[in-house]
Design an enzyme around this catalytic site. Structure first.
Site, PDB file in Angstrom:
ATOM      1  N   SER A 109       0.853  -1.192   0.000  1.00 48.99           N
ATOM      2  CA  SER A 109       0.000   0.000   0.000  1.00 48.99           C
ATOM      3  C   SER A 109       0.887   1.240   0.000  1.00 48.99           C
ATOM      4  CB  SER A 109      -0.862  -0.042   1.257  1.00 48.99           C
ATOM      5  OG  SER A 109      -1.210   1.229   1.653  1.00 48.99           O
ATOM      6  N   SER A 110       0.336   2.353  -0.484  1.00 45.58           N
ATOM      7  CA  SER A 110       1.130   3.591  -0.551  1.00 45.58           C
ATOM      8  C   SER A 110       1.500   4.108   0.839  1.00 45.58           C
ATOM      9  CB  SER A 110       0.357   4.663  -1.315  1.00 45.58           C
ATOM     10  OG  SER A 110      -0.868   4.910  -0.669  1.00 45.58           O
ATOM     11  N   CYS A 111       0.860   3.590   1.892  1.00 46.74           N
ATOM     12  CA  CYS A 111       1.182   4.081   3.237  1.00 46.74           C
ATOM     13  C   CYS A 111       2.558   3.611   3.714  1.00 46.74           C
ATOM     14  CB  CYS A 111       0.108   3.694   4.247  1.00 46.74           C
ATOM     15  SG  CYS A 111       0.044   1.938   4.570  1.00 46.74           S
ATOM     16  N   TYR A 138       0.246  -0.992  10.227  1.00 48.60           N
ATOM     17  CA  TYR A 138      -0.029  -1.656   8.948  1.00 48.60           C
ATOM     18  C   TYR A 138       1.143  -1.430   7.981  1.00 48.60           C
ATOM     19  CZ  TYR A 138      -2.826  -2.409   4.668  1.00 48.60           C
ATOM     20  OH  TYR A 138      -3.335  -2.841   3.469  1.00 48.60           O
ATOM     21  N   LYS A 142       3.736  -4.064   5.991  1.00 52.49           N
ATOM     22  CA  LYS A 142       3.867  -4.084   4.522  1.00 52.49           C
ATOM     23  C   LYS A 142       5.317  -3.835   4.090  1.00 52.49           C
ATOM     24  CE  LYS A 142      -0.392  -4.863   3.224  1.00 52.49           C
ATOM     25  NZ  LYS A 142      -0.722  -6.097   2.507  1.00 52.49           N
ATOM     26  N   THR A 166      -2.058   2.655  -4.931  1.00 54.22           N
ATOM     27  CA  THR A 166      -2.624   3.815  -4.256  1.00 54.22           C
ATOM     28  C   THR A 166      -3.959   3.398  -3.631  1.00 54.22           C
ATOM     29  OG1 THR A 166      -3.217   6.120  -4.588  1.00 54.22           O
ATOM     30  CG2 THR A 166      -3.865   4.604  -6.342  1.00 54.22           C
ATOM     31  N   HIS A 181     -12.797   2.467   3.933  1.00 53.62           N
ATOM     32  CA  HIS A 181     -11.981   3.584   3.457  1.00 53.62           C
ATOM     33  C   HIS A 181     -12.883   4.756   3.055  1.00 53.62           C
ATOM     34  CE1 HIS A 181      -8.815   0.354   2.611  1.00 53.62           C
ATOM     35  NE2 HIS A 181      -8.301   1.149   3.528  1.00 53.62           N
TER      36      HIS A 181
END
Ligand SMILES: NC(=O)c1ccc[n+]([C@@H]2O[C@H](COP(=O)([O-])OP(=O)(O)OC[C@H]3O[C@@H](n4cnc5c(N)ncnc54)[C@H](OP(=O)(O)O)[C@@H]3O)[C@@H](O)[C@H]2O)c1
Length: 317
Positions: A109-111, A138, A142, A166, A181
């Protein structure tokens, strides 16, 4: 080499992303897809995962299984978001490595990128600064998955690759307001306000953060692209390269849903990262591009929402 008869195990094949990958592979003539629900196989259990991989002997594993949730869920359950995601991905990656699976596609994920990294986010910004605190648990899991796949590439020359999408949305999304989300949450809120003739809709945050959204079928196409090509690097961003403010997103959804009324922004609630836009030039250079515009994707998602409204599961965290 992958062909249409290769055994492809999609972990998380009932989820939003996994089911989109499944549908796309079937539509493209792949004949040997394998999947199990979390009830049939709990991916947190190492021995069960190894036994399962040993039994089905996949040529490829696509890891679309994860404990996923929005800001609220991440904030309230940090240990579960860290540990369960580590367990799921470690079990899959290590079993794939030990049991000789040729190819592995890990979805992150982009996070994973630092909160204040320059925009748009390039793959090389990984681990260059502190993470956004609301989802660092999270994100840490990842990041570990990305690095595990990279280590296997480097040490054992495995075709293990990580794709960082994204924000995704689309059919089979999670519309449970406790864990969803931002985009599906807004669809549900505007729909219920329209239904109940509520003129006012209250949304979280200030509305000023900028976000990018990718329709889930486009993500599935990126996974199929990674499946059919040996990508030269360990990590690729996947997105549209286009962002908008949360306010602009809300107005777009309000129009598509057909709610007429006022939006109030509850800025006592957290905003998250001020801006999050992916640099997707690496995927573009290889030949992948998104196809579905935001307007079209929201309209398709809303149609699916209306068709499935009685069947949403409330997600227990
Ligand atoms: N949604 C997004 O905006 C977004 C954005 C970026 C990246 N991603 C990534 O895309 C991937 C899939 O996300 P998604 O949105 O498709 O999530 P999702 O709809 O919640 O699906 C997650 C899947 O994981 C499975 N799963 C969870 N815990 C499991 C366990 N202990 N054992 C076995 N299976 C388990 C679930 O299986 P059951 O249904 O059988 O319980 C479900 O099929 C994740 O890696 C996520 O990080 C998603």
């Amino acid at each position: 080499m992958i062909d249409k008869n290769s055994i492809i195990y999609i972990a998380g094949h009932k989820g939003m992303v996994g089911s989109a990958i499944w549908r796309m592979l079937i539509s493209q003539g792949y004949t040997n897809l394998v999947g199990t629900s979390s009830k049939e196989l709990d991916l947190r259990k190492q021995k069960s995962v190894r036994d399962y991989i040993r039994k089905i002997k996949p040529d490829v594993i696509i890891d679309a299984a994860a404990k996923v949730g929005g800001i609220l869920a991440n904030n309230n359950f940090p240990y579960a978001f860290l540990m369960e995601n580590l367990q799921i991905q470690n079990n899959l990656i290590d079993a794939a490595h030990r049991l000789g699976v040729d190819k592995f596609i890990f979805l992150g994920s982009s996070c994973i990128y630092p909160k204040l990294a320059p925009q748009p986010l390039k793959e090389e910004y990984l681990l260059t600064g502190p993470l956004e605190p609301t989802n660092e648990w999270y994100a840490l899991a990842k990041i570990t998955g990305v690095k595990a796949c990279e280590a296997l590439r480097r040490e054992f020359e495995k075709d293990f690759v990580s794709l960082m999408p994204t924000n995704l949305y689309g059919t089979h999304d999670n519309f449970d307001l406790n864990s969803s989300h931002v985009l599906p949450a807004m669809i549900r809120k505007f729909h219920e306000a329209k239904l109940n003739n509520h003129a006012v809709v209250v949304l979280w945050g200030s509305g000023t953060p900028m976000r990018e959204f990718l329709f889930v079928d486009d993500m599935a196409a990126a996974v199929v692209f990674a499946l059919e090509n040996e990508l030269p690097d360990p990590l690729y961003n996947v997105g549209t390269g286009i962002d908008l403010t949360i306010k602009e997103l809300a107005l777009t959804i309000q129009r598509i849903v057909g709610h007429e009324g006022e939006i109030i922004w509850d800025d006592s609630k957290p905003d998250g990262t001020p801006r999050k836009l992916m640099d997707i030039s690496k995927m573009h250079d290889l030949g992948w591009q998104h196809q579905v515009s935001l307007e079209e994707g929201i309209a398709r998602t809303y149609v699916w929402f209306l068709e499935n409204i009685g069947e949403f599961k409330e997600v227990k965290m």
